[in-house]
Design an enzyme around this catalytic site. Structure first.
Site, PDB file in Angstrom:
ATOM      1  N   HIS A   1       0.842  -1.187   0.000  1.00 47.55           N
ATOM      2  CA  HIS A   1       0.000   0.000   0.000  1.00 47.55           C
ATOM      3  C   HIS A   1       0.878   1.238   0.000  1.00 47.55           C
ATOM      4  O   HIS A   1       2.032   1.207   0.409  1.00 47.55           O
ATOM      5  CB  HIS A   1      -0.956   0.008   1.197  1.00 47.55           C
ATOM      6  CG  HIS A   1      -0.271  -0.055   2.528  1.00 47.55           C
ATOM      7  ND1 HIS A   1       0.298  -1.213   3.027  1.00 47.55           N
ATOM      8  CD2 HIS A   1      -0.048   0.910   3.466  1.00 47.55           C
ATOM      9  CE1 HIS A   1       0.818  -0.962   4.215  1.00 47.55           C
ATOM     10  NE2 HIS A   1       0.633   0.329   4.506  1.00 47.55           N
TER      11      HIS A   1
ATOM     12  N   HIS B   1       1.090   5.422   1.008  1.00 45.99           N
ATOM     13  CA  HIS B   1       0.577   6.500   1.837  1.00 45.99           C
ATOM     14  C   HIS B   1       0.634   7.804   1.045  1.00 45.99           C
ATOM     15  O   HIS B   1       1.677   8.128   0.471  1.00 45.99           O
ATOM     16  CB  HIS B   1       1.435   6.678   3.096  1.00 45.99           C
ATOM     17  CG  HIS B   1       1.389   5.521   4.026  1.00 45.99           C
ATOM     18  ND1 HIS B   1       0.617   5.521   5.161  1.00 45.99           N
ATOM     19  CD2 HIS B   1       2.028   4.321   3.996  1.00 45.99           C
ATOM     20  CE1 HIS B   1       0.781   4.372   5.796  1.00 45.99           C
ATOM     21  NE2 HIS B   1       1.628   3.631   5.108  1.00 45.99           N
TER      22      HIS B   1
END
Length: 141
Positions: A103, A105
């Protein structure tokens, strides 16, 4: 078939089993606000499939991910009035990865937010940089 991990919190969010503050969703990607933000508007962007690290994400998802990162990043900056935006992605625990589902940010930044990037150093041996570059480049061939 998209890989999943029944124990992964992000896979549970993708499946709708755990709620989130969704800001974008496509067939391949999901973006939602982080529940422990660095600054308000901090979002996570991830592939819907379970890929533990950046190195596990199929190359064909790269275009989708970067399009979503760009679109969501622009929206975050506009909505929050941010002066800048950090894009961060951690791989493996030694680098700070806490959820083993790749993932990214997107962190809105402000001139006076007090956050600083990590300290930088140089190479002790002037030839070390060239040696490392050659070894890495060699693996790319």
């Amino acid at each position: 078939m998209v890989p999943t991990d029944s124990e992964c919190i992000f896979c549970k969010i993708v499946a709708g089993d755990i709620p989130c503050a969704r800001v974008f969703e496509s067939d391949t990607c999901l973006a939602f606000l982080d529940i422990a933000p660095v600054n308000a508007g901090h979002a996570l962007v991830l592939p819907k499939g379970h890929y533990p690290t950046l190195m596990d994400i199929p190359v064909e998802l790269g275009g989708d991910l970067f399009q979503v990162l760009s679109q969501v990043g622009k929206a975050i900056m506009e909505v929050t009035g941010a002066d800048g935006l950090n894009l961060m992605q951690n791989n493996y625990e030694a680098a700070g990865q806490e959820v083993h589902h790749a993932h990214y940010h997107l962190i809105p930044r402000f001139a006076d937010d007090g956050l600083r990037l990590w300290p930088q150093t140089g190479y002790d041996d002037p030839d070390e940089m060239g040696r490392l570059a050659a070894k890495i480049a060699n693996l790319m061939e």
